[in-house]
Design a protein around this motif. Structure first.
Motif, PDB file in Angstrom:
ATOM      1  N   GLY A  73       4.084 -12.049   5.668  1.00 25.06           N
ATOM      2  CA  GLY A  73       2.148 -11.621   6.051  1.00 25.06           C
ATOM      3  C   GLY A  73       1.591 -11.075   5.360  1.00 25.06           C
ATOM      4  N   LEU A  74       0.220 -11.439   5.640  1.00 27.90           N
ATOM      5  CA  LEU A  74      -0.430 -10.332   5.021  1.00 27.90           C
ATOM      6  C   LEU A  74      -0.639  -8.905   4.779  1.00 27.90           C
ATOM      7  N   GLN A  75      -0.226  -8.389   4.303  1.00 26.82           N
ATOM      8  CA  GLN A  75      -0.534  -6.661   3.512  1.00 26.82           C
ATOM      9  C   GLN A  75      -1.735  -6.430   4.048  1.00 26.82           C
ATOM     10  N   GLN A  76      -1.473  -5.224   4.527  1.00 29.13           N
ATOM     11  CA  GLN A  76      -2.813  -4.206   4.996  1.00 29.13           C
ATOM     12  C   GLN A  76      -1.943  -3.599   4.224  1.00 29.13           C
ATOM     13  N   ARG A  77      -4.131  -2.533   4.058  1.00 30.58           N
ATOM     14  CA  ARG A  77      -4.087  -1.079   3.298  1.00 30.58           C
ATOM     15  C   ARG A  77      -4.189   0.075   4.806  1.00 30.58           C
ATOM     16  N   ILE A  78      -3.484   0.761   3.846  1.00 32.26           N
ATOM     17  CA  ILE A  78      -3.293   2.137   5.051  1.00 32.26           C
ATOM     18  C   ILE A  78      -3.338   3.496   3.662  1.00 32.26           C
ATOM     19  N   ALA A  79      -4.025   4.426   4.159  1.00 24.80           N
ATOM     20  CA  ALA A  79      -4.560   5.578   3.157  1.00 24.80           C
ATOM     21  C   ALA A  79      -3.644   6.912   3.597  1.00 24.80           C
ATOM     22  N   ARG A  80      -3.541   7.220   2.261  1.00 26.60           N
ATOM     23  CA  ARG A  80      -2.849   8.591   2.414  1.00 26.60           C
ATOM     24  C   ARG A  80      -2.791   9.318   3.816  1.00 26.60           C
ATOM     25  N   GLU A  81      -4.604  10.150   3.305  1.00 25.07           N
ATOM     26  CA  GLU A  81      -5.364  10.337   4.459  1.00 25.07           C
ATOM     27  C   GLU A  81      -5.090  10.346   5.861  1.00 25.07           C
ATOM     28  N   ASN A  82      -4.210   9.676   6.101  1.00 20.34           N
ATOM     29  CA  ASN A  82      -3.309   8.820   7.559  1.00 20.34           C
ATOM     30  C   ASN A  82      -2.346   8.576   7.726  1.00 20.34           C
ATOM     31  N   LEU A  83      -1.561   9.180   7.000  1.00 14.69           N
ATOM     32  CA  LEU A  83       0.192   9.353   7.016  1.00 14.69           C
ATOM     33  C   LEU A  83       0.427  11.302   7.514  1.00 14.69           C
ATOM     34  N   ASP A  84       1.206  11.360   8.680  1.00 12.75           N
ATOM     35  CA  ASP A  84       1.600  12.807   8.339  1.00 12.75           C
ATOM     36  C   ASP A  84       3.372  12.608   8.177  1.00 12.75           C
ATOM     37  N   VAL A  85       3.838  14.167   6.850  1.00 13.48           N
ATOM     38  CA  VAL A  85       4.699  14.237   6.351  1.00 13.48           C
ATOM     39  C   VAL A  85       5.556  14.869   6.957  1.00 13.48           C
ATOM     40  N   ARG A  86       7.117  14.776   6.220  1.00 12.50           N
ATOM     41  CA  ARG A  86       8.650  15.955   7.044  1.00 12.50           C
ATOM     42  C   ARG A  86       8.723  15.677   6.010  1.00 12.50           C
ATOM     43  N   SER A  87       9.362  16.462   5.375  1.00 15.24           N
ATOM     44  CA  SER A  87      10.432  16.533   4.112  1.00 15.24           C
ATOM     45  C   SER A  87      11.582  17.558   4.422  1.00 15.24           C
TER      46      SER A  87
ATOM     47  N   ALA B 123       0.803  -1.465   0.577  1.00 15.41           N
ATOM     48  CA  ALA B 123       0.345   0.071   0.171  1.00 15.41           C
ATOM     49  C   ALA B 123       1.156   1.056   0.047  1.00 15.41           C
ATOM     50  N   PHE B 124       2.182   1.414   1.250  1.00 16.52           N
ATOM     51  CA  PHE B 124       2.840   2.259   1.140  1.00 16.52           C
ATOM     52  C   PHE B 124       3.221   2.410  -0.575  1.00 16.52           C
ATOM     53  N   SER B 125       3.541   1.765  -1.434  1.00 15.38           N
ATOM     54  CA  SER B 125       4.543   1.749  -2.104  1.00 15.38           C
ATOM     55  C   SER B 125       3.911   2.403  -3.779  1.00 15.38           C
ATOM     56  N   ARG B 126       2.026   2.004  -3.113  1.00 18.45           N
ATOM     57  CA  ARG B 126       1.542   3.163  -4.177  1.00 18.45           C
ATOM     58  C   ARG B 126       1.304   4.341  -3.855  1.00 18.45           C
ATOM     59  N   ILE B 127       1.363   4.701  -2.751  1.00 17.32           N
ATOM     60  CA  ILE B 127       1.346   6.317  -1.722  1.00 17.32           C
ATOM     61  C   ILE B 127       2.583   7.196  -2.526  1.00 17.32           C
ATOM     62  N   VAL B 128       3.826   6.011  -2.433  1.00 15.69           N
ATOM     63  CA  VAL B 128       5.125   6.918  -3.026  1.00 15.69           C
ATOM     64  C   VAL B 128       4.698   6.802  -3.954  1.00 15.69           C
ATOM     65  N   ALA B 129       4.534   6.033  -5.479  1.00 16.52           N
ATOM     66  CA  ALA B 129       4.645   6.472  -6.174  1.00 16.52           C
ATOM     67  C   ALA B 129       4.346   7.372  -7.095  1.00 16.52           C
ATOM     68  N   GLU B 130       2.368   7.416  -6.177  1.00 13.01           N
ATOM     69  CA  GLU B 130       1.660   8.493  -6.096  1.00 13.01           C
ATOM     70  C   GLU B 130       2.316  10.191  -6.262  1.00 13.01           C
ATOM     71  N   ASP B 131       2.404  10.493  -4.686  1.00 11.26           N
ATOM     72  CA  ASP B 131       3.822  10.977  -4.592  1.00 11.26           C
ATOM     73  C   ASP B 131       4.914  11.856  -5.431  1.00 11.26           C
ATOM     74  N   LEU B 132       5.248  10.575  -5.727  1.00  9.20           N
ATOM     75  CA  LEU B 132       6.635  11.442  -6.189  1.00  9.20           C
ATOM     76  C   LEU B 132       6.163  11.250  -7.510  1.00  9.20           C
ATOM     77  N   GLY B 133       5.238  10.839  -8.451  1.00 12.84           N
ATOM     78  CA  GLY B 133       5.301  10.742  -9.770  1.00 12.84           C
ATOM     79  C   GLY B 133       6.189   9.848 -10.447  1.00 12.84           C
ATOM     80  N   LEU B 134       5.879   9.040  -9.764  1.00 10.06           N
ATOM     81  CA  LEU B 134       6.259   7.324 -10.952  1.00 10.06           C
ATOM     82  C   LEU B 134       5.934   6.723 -11.515  1.00 10.06           C
ATOM     83  N   ASP B 135       6.403   6.765 -12.748  1.00 10.49           N
ATOM     84  CA  ASP B 135       5.379   5.491 -13.349  1.00 10.49           C
ATOM     85  C   ASP B 135       4.388   4.564 -13.134  1.00 10.49           C
TER      86      ASP B 135
END
Length: 339
Positions: free
Chosen positions: A115-129, A88-100
């Protein structure tokens, strides 16, 4: 309505108690920060530093997800804990960074994804850059505690402690990137091909995506060297690599497999699309002349073999299938695609 003095005293007492408790929590967090900053000074590599930061934030904020993302001109690295959020996080990062695609992401740190992969939504994440001259870095958190204003300072202090290690990490990765390139053609070399094939095939299996491999070999290339010399042969190889490289996607990887043989790794590409690409490349190579220097113009053709991985295909099997198709293309007359 007039408040009873006793009620006002109770409220003030509770407020003072809450303030004392908040001060105690803040002091505890800062003591925890100091402890882990000292431990960070003992770490020798980026992976160990990130693990130490993860331990600090786990104790301080009881996170559900901690991830650190580094991006420079060679690609994207991700350190994530726990690994059950990796897909789930891979997809979030790909979208955030504009990856193909998330196939462009390289993972550090914990790699257990059984193990079983779990979902997580972008709005649940706090980001520092933060941004440096040669890279950007992003810290993602899904916390079990509410972030208070002083936590911003704590997070930025932890990031500051990482800067020197990040600079070294990016420098080393660039040196590794130079080692991964073929000196003549600029394509990835055989060593990097072997590494990327296994990495990308594992990513394709994890996400259930198609993955294809193209082998192609320049027809009668030995004659070019025998008749015109190795400088002319080198010119042919450089030109072919340039022309093919301009006709594939950013996420595809062109590698010099050895001699006059090349390979293309095609993530998220099913067999017919890979075969169609091989035919376009075959036609393009057959349609132009190579400037081999001193007024010499040469025409070259290539034979192509295409293979596609199924859910259970391993790297050795895929290589054998692509090689068998390339052999068939040569046996059937060269300058053709076998699939």
């Amino acid at each position: 309505m007039i408040s009873h003095p006793f009620s006002q005293l109770k409220i003030k007492s509770r407020m003072r108690g809450l303030a004392r408790m908040m001060g105690w929590v803040r002091d505890t967090d800062y003591r925890l920060l100091n402890h882990h900053l000292l431990r960070m000074q003992e770490k020798q590599d980026l992976d160990a530093l990130l693990a130490e930061i993860a331990h600090c934030l786990a104790a301080m904020l009881d996170y559900r997800l901690f991830a650190f993302v580094i991006r420079d001109d060679t690609g994207v690295d991700v350190w994530i804990d726990p690994s059950m959020f990796r897909d789930a996080f891979s997809r979030i990062v790909a979208e955030d960074l504009g990856l193909d695609s998330d196939a462009d992401i390289r993972f550090m740190g914990p790699t257990d994804t059984e193990g079983l992969q779990q979902r997580i939504a972008r709005e649940n994440l706090d980001v520092r850059s933060f941004e440096e001259k040669d890279f950007t870095a992003h810290l993602y958190l899904a916390t079990g505690r509410k972030l208070l204003p002083y936590h911003d300072e704590i997070l930025m202090t932890l990031l500051s402690g990482l800067r020197a290690a990040l600079v070294n990490h990016v420098r080393i990765r660039r040196l590794e990137g130079a080692v991964a390139r073929d000196g003549l053609t600029g394509c990835y070399n055989r060593r990097e091909f072997d590494l990327q094939l296994r990495r990308q095939l594992a990513t394709a299996k994890r996400h259930g995506n198609p993955f294809s491999l193209i082998f192609f070999d320049l027809d009668h290339f030995k004659k070019v060297n025998d008749l015109h010399g190795h400088l002319a042969g080198d010119a042919v190889l450089r030109t072919v690599a340039r022309e093919v490289g301009q006709r594939i996607r950013t996420g595809d990887l062109l590698c010099r497999y050895g001699g006059e043989e090349f390979a293309i790794l095609l993530p998220e590409t099913e067999g017919q699309r890979a075969a169609d690409l091989a035919e376009r490349l075959r036609s393009a190579l057959a349609g132009f002349e190579v400037d081999a220097g001193k007024g010499l113009k040469l025409r070259v053709t290539a034979s192509f073999g295409v293979a596609t991985a199924s859910g259970s295909t391993d790297a050795e099997t895929l290589l054998a299938q692509a090689d068998a198709m390339l052999y068939r293309a040569k046996e059937e007359g060269r300058n053709r695609v076998a699939f």
